[in-house]
Design a protein around this motif. Structure first.
Motif, mmCIF file in Angstrom:
data_model
loop_
_atom_site.group_PDB
_atom_site.id
_atom_site.type_symbol
_atom_site.label_atom_id
_atom_site.label_comp_id
_atom_site.label_asym_id
_atom_site.label_seq_id
_atom_site.Cartn_x
_atom_site.Cartn_y
_atom_site.Cartn_z
ATOM 1 N N VAL A 154 -25.582 27.494 -30.890
ATOM 2 C CA VAL A 154 -24.681 27.420 -29.749
ATOM 3 C C VAL A 154 -23.376 26.751 -30.176
ATOM 4 N N ALA A 155 -22.261 27.467 -29.978
ATOM 5 C CA ALA A 155 -20.935 26.933 -30.275
ATOM 6 C C ALA A 155 -20.416 26.199 -29.047
ATOM 7 N N HIS A 156 -19.915 24.969 -29.257
ATOM 8 C CA HIS A 156 -19.370 24.150 -28.178
ATOM 9 C C HIS A 156 -17.899 23.855 -28.484
ATOM 10 N N MET A 157 -17.037 24.042 -27.496
ATOM 11 C CA MET A 157 -15.645 23.629 -27.601
ATOM 12 C C MET A 157 -15.294 22.847 -26.344
ATOM 13 N N ARG A 158 -14.509 21.798 -26.512
ATOM 14 C CA ARG A 158 -14.125 20.950 -25.378
ATOM 15 C C ARG A 158 -12.673 20.525 -25.530
ATOM 16 N N PHE A 159 -11.881 20.733 -24.496
ATOM 17 C CA PHE A 159 -10.497 20.271 -24.491
ATOM 18 C C PHE A 159 -10.491 18.766 -24.221
ATOM 19 N N CYS A 160 -9.783 18.015 -25.049
ATOM 20 C CA CYS A 160 -9.878 16.557 -25.011
ATOM 21 C C CYS A 160 -9.235 15.944 -23.768
ATOM 22 N N TRP A 161 -8.172 16.539 -23.236
ATOM 23 C CA TRP A 161 -7.522 15.931 -22.078
ATOM 24 C C TRP A 161 -8.199 16.344 -20.778
ATOM 25 N N SER A 162 -8.383 17.634 -20.573
ATOM 26 C CA SER A 162 -8.964 18.106 -19.309
ATOM 27 C C SER A 162 -10.483 18.020 -19.283
ATOM 28 N N ARG A 163 -11.125 17.848 -20.449
ATOM 29 C CA ARG A 163 -12.591 17.807 -20.590
ATOM 30 C C ARG A 163 -13.242 19.149 -20.260
ATOM 31 N N ALA A 164 -12.474 20.240 -20.292
ATOM 32 C CA ALA A 164 -13.019 21.560 -19.957
ATOM 33 C C ALA A 164 -13.983 22.017 -21.055
ATOM 34 N N PRO A 165 -15.197 22.499 -20.685
ATOM 35 C CA PRO A 165 -16.188 22.909 -21.691
ATOM 36 C C PRO A 165 -16.232 24.422 -21.879
ATOM 37 N N MET A 291 -9.341 14.268 -9.870
ATOM 38 C CA MET A 291 -9.399 15.714 -9.702
ATOM 39 C C MET A 291 -10.613 16.240 -10.442
ATOM 40 N N THR A 292 -10.951 17.487 -10.179
ATOM 41 C CA THR A 292 -12.066 18.095 -10.902
ATOM 42 C C THR A 292 -11.603 18.527 -12.296
ATOM 43 N N ILE A 293 -12.584 18.852 -13.147
ATOM 44 C CA ILE A 293 -12.253 19.325 -14.500
ATOM 45 C C ILE A 293 -11.497 20.642 -14.427
ATOM 46 N N ALA A 294 -11.877 21.519 -13.488
ATOM 47 C CA ALA A 294 -11.183 22.801 -13.342
ATOM 48 C C ALA A 294 -9.722 22.584 -12.949
ATOM 49 N N GLN A 295 -9.456 21.638 -12.064
ATOM 50 C CA GLN A 295 -8.075 21.338 -11.683
ATOM 51 C C GLN A 295 -7.301 20.736 -12.850
ATOM 52 N N ALA A 296 -7.972 19.913 -13.650
ATOM 53 C CA ALA A 296 -7.312 19.338 -14.825
ATOM 54 C C ALA A 296 -6.953 20.422 -15.839
ATOM 55 N N LEU A 297 -7.837 21.425 -16.003
ATOM 56 C CA LEU A 297 -7.539 22.526 -16.918
ATOM 57 C C LEU A 297 -6.330 23.318 -16.437
ATOM 58 N N GLU A 298 -6.236 23.560 -15.124
ATOM 59 C CA GLU A 298 -5.075 24.266 -14.573
ATOM 60 C C GLU A 298 -3.799 23.479 -14.832
ATOM 61 N N ALA A 299 -3.882 22.154 -14.723
ATOM 62 C CA ALA A 299 -2.702 21.323 -14.989
ATOM 63 C C ALA A 299 -2.351 21.294 -16.468
ATOM 64 N N GLU A 300 -3.356 21.497 -17.345
ATOM 65 C CA GLU A 300 -3.116 21.436 -18.789
ATOM 66 C C GLU A 300 -2.585 22.751 -19.340
ATOM 67 N N ARG A 301 -2.854 23.875 -18.667
ATOM 68 C CA ARG A 301 -2.502 25.190 -19.210
ATOM 69 C C ARG A 301 -1.012 25.319 -19.559
ATOM 70 N N PRO A 302 -0.069 24.835 -18.744
ATOM 71 C CA PRO A 302 1.351 24.980 -19.131
ATOM 72 C C PRO A 302 1.701 24.273 -20.436
#
Length: 503
Positions: A154-165, A291-302
């Motif tokens: 199983v490959a795991h990747m995690r964004f360090c700021w938003s914690r998105a898995p 905020m939720t992790i999903a909201q943090a990912l949306e904020a990180e995308r730009p």
């Protein structure tokens, strides 16, 4: 040793004026014990030994410290166990127990760390900027695929700021799987951070030098350059340097893979895992942000780098095609075009497919299989050989259960069975390399629509299409529909010459 209840009773009765002698008689304790409980500053009169006497290890302490010092300098796999050190001391006359040696060694290590100011177990909290970094790691999990137990990588990747898995399962932990996991993860997140943090996996790191210096794998560096990522490798055995993804491995094992998952295929499992990653991000809050992790990912995308075209993530190796036009790779065999027999070919292994090349041209492409001793063939690869050996159509392994186009399947059915029928059908198939499958299918359809089942008619149609005549002649030929196939009969010439011609 007195329990707290007894001590509190002694102190309470003494405060009420009861003499020590009477308390000792009633509780069947010595007077000194009662006095000690009364004079203690509180009811916690537990014994704490300030110094451990070492009558047995004392004479051998210098020798024991020498053994411990030597053992500490050895490589980890060569170090002696405490039982072995105790045995060596006994050979030299030591009469103490193993526990005495173990306690002495533990105290020696603590004192040594304190003297050296050891900070190996003390950490500094890390903080990342949006779009700065991600962490990558592998884990091994047990699942059930198509009713059979299977251990997947199983490959795991995690964004360090938003914690998105991101989590995806593979049958192997090879380099082409690493490339595929990155391409799918970046597409899932919608962008690429500027730095990737890895452990020293062999698919990424070729050589580990002192400190942070690494010699990365060539293909891995090409992949990171394609996505604009700076790869960083952790120190050996220092999982805390990528603690977020290490924590994700443990969390996903409990949340996703227990109880054991059951799916019909690996692809269905990965579809479910991707949906669970989205659900995880939507339902769980960010540990540091409101905020939720999903909201943090949306904020990180730009802040992420734009997503480029997927990397051509293959692992290439050279092989030799056998006389049966088969190439062995990963314990399975794949067919190639007949012209590549006995030739050296390049196998490009992707996560889900195999591409085989020779002299820069693709000579075969197959869906990848991950069992053992399986043979995957394409009957069209053997067509030039079949044209010379039409008898192989009946028992040739590549032609069993051949999924022919509907028009060709109908022609074969109408030609019937037998060696002669097989030869006629192979004559039609032999025209495919020169004329193309679509042209041959059209010729067969034209012959069948005219009610004619003959290889000679089909080849004649192909010949006319290959060398067209003038428009008028073509109209006449096209409108002509044969009721019966022509039959060669030399006796017809005798009727032209006269009745006595045969004599």
């Amino acid at each position: 040793m007195l329990v707290v209840e007894t001590i509190t009773r002694i102190r309470r009765e003494h405060r009420d004026g009861k003499p020590i002698k009477a308390i000792a008689r009633d509780l069947r304790l010595s007077r000194n014990t009662v006095r000690k409980a009364v004079r203690a500053p509180d009811a916690d009169a537990s014994y704490e030994r300030k110094e451990q006497h070492r009558p047995q290890t004392g004479p051998f302490s210098a020798r024991l410290e020498d053994l411990l010092e030597q053992n500490e300098g050895l490589p980890r796999r060569d170090r002696l166990r405490m039982t072995r050190i105790h045995d060596l001391l006994q050979r030299e006359g030591f009469g103490g127990s193993y526990d005495a040696v173990r306690r002495y060694a533990a105290r020696w290590k603590r004192e040594r760390r304190a003297d050296a100011g050891d900070m190996s177990k003390v950490f500094i909290p890390l903080m990342y900027r949006p779009g700065e970094a991600y962490q990558f790691d592998w884990s091994h999990e047990d699942v059930e695929i198509a009713g059979k137990p299977m251990r997947v990588k199983v490959a795991h990747m995690r964004f360090c700021w938003s914690r998105a898995p991101f989590v995806r399962a593979y049958p192997r932990e090879t380099q082409e799987m690493v490339f595929d996991a990155h391409a799918r993860a970046f597409a899932f997140f919608g962008g690429v951070p500027t730095r990737g943090i890895y452990d020293n996996m062999k698919t990424a790191v070729t050589t580990v030098f002192i400190g942070k210096d690494r010699l990365f794998n060539r293909r891995f560096l090409i992949m990171t350059d394609h996505y604009g990522v700076e790869p960083v490798a952790c120190s050996p055995a220092a999982g805390w340097e990528k603690g977020q993804v290490e924590n994700q491995v443990q969390t996903s094992r409990e949340r996703l893979f227990k109880p054991r998952l059951r799916f019909a295929s690996l692809e269905e499992l990965n579809i479910w895992l991707e949906a669970e990653c989205r659900r995880w991000a939507e339902r769980n809050g960010h540990p540091d942000l409101d905020m939720t992790i999903a909201q943090a990912l949306e904020a990180e995308r730009p802040m992420l780098q734009p997503l480029p075209a997927p990397f051509d993530g293959f692992f290439e190796s050279e092989h030799v095609a056998s006389s049966t036009c088969l190439v062995s790779f990963d314990r399975n065999r794949y067919s190639v075009m007949a012209k590549a027999a006995h030739q050296t070919v390049q196998v490009r292994a992707y996560a889900t497919r195999i591409v085989i090349r020779s002299d820069g041209a693709v000579i075969a492409e197959h869906e990848r299989v991950f069992g053992r001793n399986q043979t995957i063939t394409d009957a069209w690869h053997y067509l030039p050989i079949l044209a010379r050996k039409p008898g192989a159509l009946r028992n040739g392994a590549p032609f069993q259960n051949w999924d022919l186009p509907p028009v060709l399947a109908e022609l074969r059915r109408k030609l019937g069975k037998g060696d002669d029928a097989d030869r006629r059908f192979v004559r039609v198939l032999a025209a495919i390399p020169d004329d193309g499958l679509e042209v041959v299918e059209a010729a067969v359809a034209e012959a069948l629509s005219a009610g004619t089942v003959s290889d000679e008619v089909i080849l004649n149609i192909l010949s006319r299409r290959r060398e067209p005549r003038d428009a008028q002649a073509m109209d006449v030929v096209v409108n002509l529909k044969l009721k019966h196939p022509p039959i060669a009969d030399c006796a017809r010439y005798d009727t032209v010459r006269g009745l006595n011609a045969a004599a």
